[in-house]
Design a protein around this motif. Sequence first.
Motif, PDB file in Angstrom:
ATOM      1  N   CYS A  39       0.820  -1.215   0.000  1.00 44.96           N
ATOM      2  CA  CYS A  39       0.000   0.000   0.000  1.00 44.96           C
ATOM      3  C   CYS A  39       0.861   1.276   0.000  1.00 44.96           C
ATOM      4  O   CYS A  39       1.830   1.385   0.735  1.00 44.96           O
ATOM      5  CB  CYS A  39      -0.918  -0.004   1.219  1.00 44.96           C
TER       6      CYS A  39
ATOM      7  N   CYS B 281      -0.038   2.938   3.845  1.00 43.87           N
ATOM      8  CA  CYS B 281       0.355   2.278   5.099  1.00 43.87           C
ATOM      9  C   CYS B 281       1.456   1.238   4.895  1.00 43.87           C
ATOM     10  O   CYS B 281       1.936   0.650   5.855  1.00 43.87           O
ATOM     11  CB  CYS B 281      -0.862   1.648   5.781  1.00 43.87           C
TER      12      CYS B 281
ATOM     13  N   CYS C 137      -6.600  -0.664  -0.517  1.00 44.95           N
ATOM     14  CA  CYS C 137      -5.999  -1.237   0.689  1.00 44.95           C
ATOM     15  C   CYS C 137      -7.102  -1.565   1.679  1.00 44.95           C
ATOM     16  O   CYS C 137      -7.911  -0.710   2.020  1.00 44.95           O
ATOM     17  CB  CYS C 137      -5.010  -0.254   1.300  1.00 44.95           C
TER      18      CYS C 137
ATOM     19  N   GLU D 165      -6.638  -2.322   4.686  1.00 43.13           N
ATOM     20  CA  GLU D 165      -6.237  -1.903   6.022  1.00 43.13           C
ATOM     21  C   GLU D 165      -6.610  -0.436   6.257  1.00 43.13           C
ATOM     22  O   GLU D 165      -7.233  -0.103   7.244  1.00 43.13           O
ATOM     23  CB  GLU D 165      -4.723  -2.100   6.179  1.00 43.13           C
ATOM     24  N   CYS D 166      -6.201   0.434   5.316  1.00 43.28           N
ATOM     25  CA  CYS D 166      -6.384   1.870   5.557  1.00 43.28           C
ATOM     26  C   CYS D 166      -7.348   2.523   4.572  1.00 43.28           C
ATOM     27  O   CYS D 166      -7.626   3.713   4.677  1.00 43.28           O
ATOM     28  CB  CYS D 166      -5.029   2.587   5.530  1.00 43.28           C
TER      29      CYS D 166
ATOM     30  N   PHE E  81      -6.877   3.196   1.468  1.00 46.94           N
ATOM     31  CA  PHE E  81      -6.205   3.907   0.389  1.00 46.94           C
ATOM     32  C   PHE E  81      -6.438   3.185  -0.941  1.00 46.94           C
ATOM     33  O   PHE E  81      -6.525   1.957  -1.000  1.00 46.94           O
ATOM     34  CB  PHE E  81      -4.707   3.969   0.710  1.00 46.94           C
TER      35      PHE E  81
HETATM   36 ZN    ZN Z   1      -2.950   0.896   3.372  1.00 47.95          ZN
END
Ligand code: ZN
Length: 596
Positions: A237, A240, A261, A263-264, A266
């Motif tokens: 990513c 992150c 992403c 996770e974040c 993005f």
């Molecule tokens: Zn990310």
Amino acid sequence: MHPSALTVRLPLGKKDVPIVAQSTETTDWVSRFADDVIEESERRAPGKPVVVASGLSPSGPIHLGNLREVMTPHLVADEIRRRGYQVRHLISWDDYDRYRKVPKGIAGVDEEAWAAHIGKPLTSVPAPEGSAYPNWAEHFKAAMIESLAELGVEFDGISQTEQYTSGAYREQILHAMKHRNDIDAVLAQYRTKKAPAKKSQKPVDEAELEAAEGSGAAGEDDGSAGSAGYFPYKPYCGNCEKDLTTVTSYADETTELSYTCNECGFAETVRLNEFNRGKLVWKVDWPMRWAYEGVIFEPSGVDHSSPGSSFQVGGQIVGIFGGKQPIGPMYAFVGISGMAKMSSSRGGVPTPADALQIMEPQLLRWLYARRRPNQSFKIAFDQEIQRLYDEWDKLDAKVADGSALPADIAAHSRAVRTASGELPRTPRPMPYRTLASVADITAGHEDQALRILSDLDPANPLGSLDEARPRYDKAVAWINTHVPADQRTIVRSEPDAELLKSLDETSQQSLRLLLDGLDSHWSLDGLTHLVYGVPKVQAGFPADATPKELPPEIKTAQRSFFALLYHLLVGRDTGPRLPTLLLAVGQERVRSLLGE
Ligand SMILES: [Zn+2]
């Protein structure tokens, strides 16, 4: 015997003369692999250096068990070098792999704080606090590199972070994306099959080893098929740095790739023909590198060799990259004995550096050279190391006097030297067992140690402890780090008056005979003769009578005599070998403790 072992194979177009082939008769496993690898290399890449490879993941302390990944190709590469060929031994540092978990018990690492980095490349994770290295991967690589230098392993290290982030694999990545459906079809044959159940059947220590295995073994990720289809490539990513990304679209003509992403949140669109922050999934990455480097020989652990494993699948995928699968023997796990009980400062993981602290590199090399890769063996951190050293010294003597067998000579030669020369050796290699006893008894007093070691052979005394180094230092380290406190030898400070008073006539006489002989027998050989001789003389036989000339009761008498001496000297039933112990304690103190 392998048929090729009988053939003298002349290296085609090579002028150099084999260094050792004439003395080893090329009968060991290393020579046989070297034959095959040279032949295969001549066929695949005539005139080019032979390429062998190992892969290591610096995801934490590199486990001693993983040394076989390096030693197997090293020994084969070294044999090929000895025959005058050019060889590249690649060690692929899989430092662009994702950080999977925080290893336990690493000094300078707060488990919770470091858990925040899971999913990033190993080179993007901070090194443990206080480290001199810029990141996690470099920190753990450094210790391994140092050990490999000590072991005489010559290699070309390749950082996968450098390769991927410099765009070295750009063509291969674009090619894999273009052929993603072919790759997917190969992988699909195995997805339906159940994963082999053999992992759970392994003994615990092997399962642990496996958990520590490198080269992506822990996560044989083959990529995933999202709604946009299957992709063998994963970006890290842009926000992150984690690999928890999903490719949402890819256009072959423009190489435009979009990902999000998980996770974040993005998301971005990049052009893969200029983007350098991602990697091929493991099952595609490995065969891509076989083709890229032209690897002829790369062994792998048993977990890589089962049906559907990355080695087998790689064999089908490598053709997509225009390459061929290397010769890849499966190697058995190497166990560790006597380490489990001991605490370690590095998360309880025994590393090659731990082994090299207590044994010379020659001994460690020998353990690998003498066993075929498919034979498992144990590296001893317990008492077994003393027996192992006895065996090694015996072989060394046989090689010196010409009475060793060819295969043993070969293993010995691979242990003590490489194509570029002899490994540094201990000038006066005194028995490890003796050195360990002396280290045990003297508890770090080097002047005492020197005195005792010089007394061993008074006609040829030690000029300085350096002559016995580094073997002496290894024995000291073994005693200090691997012998439990309750097995250490503590010489009595005062005579055991009560025991001395309770002795019967025979026992008193035996002590008298010993004390009378001390002065004239004060050497290792002399004292050996004396302690065995006392019970013989007491029973009316000459001191030098051989076991054949003696009744069996003498053995019993010797045993009780030895037990008495141990009790009077160290307050226990047993201890280091008596002649060594007596020399270590010193004549004056022996006399006092034996009641003189
Ligand atoms: Zn990310």
